[in-house]
Design a protein around this motif. Structure first.
Motif, PDB file in Angstrom:
ATOM      1  N   VAL A  57       0.872  -1.185   0.000  1.00 40.92           N
ATOM      2  CA  VAL A  57       0.000   0.000   0.000  1.00 40.92           C
ATOM      3  C   VAL A  57       0.900   1.224   0.000  1.00 40.92           C
ATOM      4  O   VAL A  57       1.624   1.478   0.971  1.00 40.92           O
ATOM      5  N   ASN A  58       0.916   1.936  -1.101  1.00 38.87           N
ATOM      6  CA  ASN A  58       1.719   3.149  -1.192  1.00 38.87           C
ATOM      7  C   ASN A  58       0.945   4.333  -0.630  1.00 38.87           C
ATOM      8  O   ASN A  58      -0.234   4.525  -0.941  1.00 38.87           O
ATOM      9  N   VAL A  59       1.626   5.122   0.178  1.00 35.86           N
ATOM     10  CA  VAL A  59       1.047   6.353   0.707  1.00 35.86           C
ATOM     11  C   VAL A  59       1.939   7.496   0.256  1.00 35.86           C
ATOM     12  O   VAL A  59       3.172   7.404   0.330  1.00 35.86           O
ATOM     13  N   HIS A  60       1.330   8.563  -0.210  1.00 37.66           N
ATOM     14  CA  HIS A  60       2.064   9.713  -0.707  1.00 37.66           C
ATOM     15  C   HIS A  60       1.988  10.850   0.307  1.00 37.66           C
ATOM     16  O   HIS A  60       0.983  11.014   0.998  1.00 37.66           O
ATOM     17  N   LEU A  61       3.066  11.630   0.353  1.00 39.21           N
ATOM     18  CA  LEU A  61       3.125  12.789   1.236  1.00 39.21           C
ATOM     19  C   LEU A  61       2.863  14.040   0.414  1.00 39.21           C
ATOM     20  O   LEU A  61       3.616  14.358  -0.514  1.00 39.21           O
ATOM     21  N   TYR A  62       1.781  14.744   0.747  1.00 40.14           N
ATOM     22  CA  TYR A  62       1.389  15.975   0.045  1.00 40.14           C
ATOM     23  C   TYR A  62       1.967  17.157   0.826  1.00 40.14           C
ATOM     24  O   TYR A  62       1.650  17.351   1.995  1.00 40.14           O
ATOM     25  N   ASP A  63       2.813  17.932   0.181  1.00 41.42           N
ATOM     26  CA  ASP A  63       3.593  18.959   0.859  1.00 41.42           C
ATOM     27  C   ASP A  63       2.796  20.244   1.080  1.00 41.42           C
ATOM     28  O   ASP A  63       3.028  21.270   0.424  1.00 41.42           O
ATOM     29  N   VAL A  64       1.849  20.187   2.009  1.00 40.50           N
ATOM     30  CA  VAL A  64       1.080  21.363   2.429  1.00 40.50           C
ATOM     31  C   VAL A  64       0.977  21.351   3.949  1.00 40.50           C
ATOM     32  O   VAL A  64       1.141  20.308   4.589  1.00 40.50           O
ATOM     33  N   ASP A  65       0.724  22.534   4.508  1.00 36.03           N
ATOM     34  CA  ASP A  65       0.734  22.684   5.965  1.00 36.03           C
ATOM     35  C   ASP A  65      -0.495  22.125   6.658  1.00 36.03           C
ATOM     36  O   ASP A  65      -0.439  21.791   7.849  1.00 36.03           O
ATOM     37  N   ILE A  66      -1.615  22.065   5.963  1.00 40.17           N
ATOM     38  CA  ILE A  66      -2.853  21.668   6.617  1.00 40.17           C
ATOM     39  C   ILE A  66      -2.769  20.225   7.112  1.00 40.17           C
ATOM     40  O   ILE A  66      -1.958  19.434   6.623  1.00 40.17           O
ATOM     41  N   VAL A  67      -3.577  19.902   8.103  1.00 40.16           N
ATOM     42  CA  VAL A  67      -3.650  18.548   8.652  1.00 40.16           C
ATOM     43  C   VAL A  67      -4.807  17.822   7.977  1.00 40.16           C
ATOM     44  O   VAL A  67      -5.974  18.155   8.197  1.00 40.16           O
ATOM     45  N   ASN A  68      -4.466  16.845   7.139  1.00 42.05           N
ATOM     46  CA  ASN A  68      -5.541  16.169   6.399  1.00 42.05           C
ATOM     47  C   ASN A  68      -5.002  14.893   5.757  1.00 42.05           C
ATOM     48  O   ASN A  68      -3.804  14.690   5.631  1.00 42.05           O
ATOM     49  N   GLY A  69      -5.929  14.048   5.372  1.00 38.99           N
ATOM     50  CA  GLY A  69      -5.643  12.906   4.526  1.00 38.99           C
ATOM     51  C   GLY A  69      -6.597  12.988   3.356  1.00 38.99           C
ATOM     52  O   GLY A  69      -7.671  13.577   3.473  1.00 38.99           O
ATOM     53  N   LEU A  70      -6.233  12.431   2.227  1.00 40.42           N
ATOM     54  CA  LEU A  70      -7.156  12.479   1.097  1.00 40.42           C
ATOM     55  C   LEU A  70      -6.932  11.313   0.161  1.00 40.42           C
ATOM     56  O   LEU A  70      -5.834  10.756   0.084  1.00 40.42           O
ATOM     57  N   ALA A  71      -8.010  10.970  -0.525  1.00 41.25           N
ATOM     58  CA  ALA A  71      -7.976   9.948  -1.560  1.00 41.25           C
ATOM     59  C   ALA A  71      -8.152  10.658  -2.895  1.00 41.25           C
ATOM     60  O   ALA A  71      -9.166  11.317  -3.119  1.00 41.25           O
ATOM     61  N   ALA A  72      -7.168  10.562  -3.763  1.00 42.11           N
ATOM     62  CA  ALA A  72      -7.228  11.231  -5.062  1.00 42.11           C
ATOM     63  C   ALA A  72      -8.166  10.481  -5.999  1.00 42.11           C
ATOM     64  O   ALA A  72      -8.403   9.276  -5.828  1.00 42.11           O
ATOM     65  N   PRO A  73      -8.687  11.178  -6.996  1.00 38.50           N
ATOM     66  CA  PRO A  73      -9.598  10.516  -7.943  1.00 38.50           C
ATOM     67  C   PRO A  73      -8.964   9.343  -8.684  1.00 38.50           C
ATOM     68  O   PRO A  73      -9.674   8.464  -9.171  1.00 38.50           O
ATOM     69  N   ASP A  74      -7.622   9.317  -8.781  1.00 42.68           N
ATOM     70  CA  ASP A  74      -6.964   8.208  -9.476  1.00 42.68           C
ATOM     71  C   ASP A  74      -6.640   7.037  -8.549  1.00 42.68           C
ATOM     72  O   ASP A  74      -5.962   6.085  -8.947  1.00 42.68           O
TER      73      ASP A  74
END
Length: 228
Positions: A57-74
Motif C-alpha cells: 500500500v503506497n502512501v504519498h506525502l502531500y507537501d502542504v501545511d494543513i492537517v488532512n488525509g485524502l484519496a485522489a480521484p486516481d
C-alpha cells in the motif's frame, strides 16, 4: 425534447467542471507530493496490505501545511506534511495515522470519487430545476432556498460517504491487528489538530459527521463484531 435541453446542458456543464477539477487536483498533487517514507507508518501499512491481500500500500506525502488525509480521484492515498509534522512532534501516533490511511483506502475501495462525479452533476441539475421553480413560486428568495436544499443534500451524501469509509477503516484496522483505539483517539484530537473546533453550523449542513457520532458508530460495530 427541447424542454429537457437546459437540464442536459447543466448535466454536461457539471460533468465538464468536475473533470476539470479532477485534472487540476491531480496536477497539483503530482507537483507537490512524493512517496511517504516513515518506517513505523510503513510497517503498519504493510500489515494493512497483507490484510487486503495486496503486495503493498503506497502512501504519498502531500507537501502542504494543513492537517488532512485524502484519496485522489486516481486512487492514490495521501497524508499531508502538516499531519506528518504532528506525528513527528508526538501529537499523533503512527497507529492514528494508519487509521487515516485506512479511512482514505475506504474512500478508494468504495468508489466514492466516482460517486462524487455523479452526485456533482446531479446536484447541478437539481439546483437549476429548483431555482427555476422556486423563483417563480417565491420571487427573491427562491434561489436561496434552492441553494440551501442542494447544499443540505450534498452534505448528507458526504456524511454518508464518511461513515462508510469509517466502517471500512475499522474493519481493516481490526483485520490487520492494529485495532480501532487509535481511530477513536484521533477523532477526539482532530478539532485541536486542524484548528477547527465545533462551530455553529447546523448538523444537516456539515460535510462530516460529528466526532461523537463517529465514535459511537465504531463502538457499535465493535459490539456486533465481538459479541459472544
Amino acid at each position: 425534447m427541447l424542454k429537457f435541453l437546459p437540464i442536459l446542458l447543466m448535466l454536461a456543464y457539471g460533468l465538464v467542471m468536475y473533470r476539470f477539477s479532477v485534472w487540476r487536483t491531480l496536477r497539483t498533487l503530482d507537483a507537490r507530493s512524493r512517496i511517504l517514507d516513515e518506517p513505523q507508518i510503513t510497517a503498519l501499512t504493510a500489515r494493512m496490505a497483507q490484510a487486503l491481500d495486496l503486495p503493498k500500500v503506497n502512501v504519498h506525502l502531500y507537501d502542504v501545511d494543513i492537517v488532512n488525509g485524502l484519496a485522489a480521484p486516481d486512487g492514490r492515498v495521501f497524508l499531508t506534511r502538516g499531519f506528518l509534522d504532528q506525528y513527528r512532534s508526538g501529537k499523533v501516533t503512527a497507529e492514528e495515522l494508519a487509521s487515516v490511511i485506512a479511512h482514505e483506502l475506504g474512500h478508494v475501495a468504495l468508489g466514492h470519487s466516482r460517486r462524487r462525479m455523479i452526485d456533482f452533476t446531479g446536484q447541478n441539475a437539481l439546483m437549476m430545476i429548483l431555482s427555476t421553480f422556486l423563483s417563480r413560486l417565491i420571487p427573491g428568495v427562491g434561489v436561496l432556498i434552492a441553494r440551501t436544499i442542494t447544499a443540505a443534500l450534498a452534505a448528507h451524501l458526504s456524511r454518508s460517504d464518511e461513515h462508510e469509509a469509517d466502517a471500512y477503516a475499522s474493519a481493516l484496522l481490526v483485520k490487520a491487528g492494529i485495532g480501532t483505539d487509535a481511530q477513536k483517539s484521533l477523532f477526539r484530537k482532530l478539532g485541536a489538530l486542524t484548528g477547527s473546533p465545533a462551530s455553529g453550523t447546523p448538523a444537516w449542513l456539515m460535510s462530516h459527521p460529528a466526532t461523537e457520532e463517529r465514535i459511537r458508530a465504531i463502538e457499535a460495530r465493535e459490539a456486533r463484531w465481538f459479541q459472544t
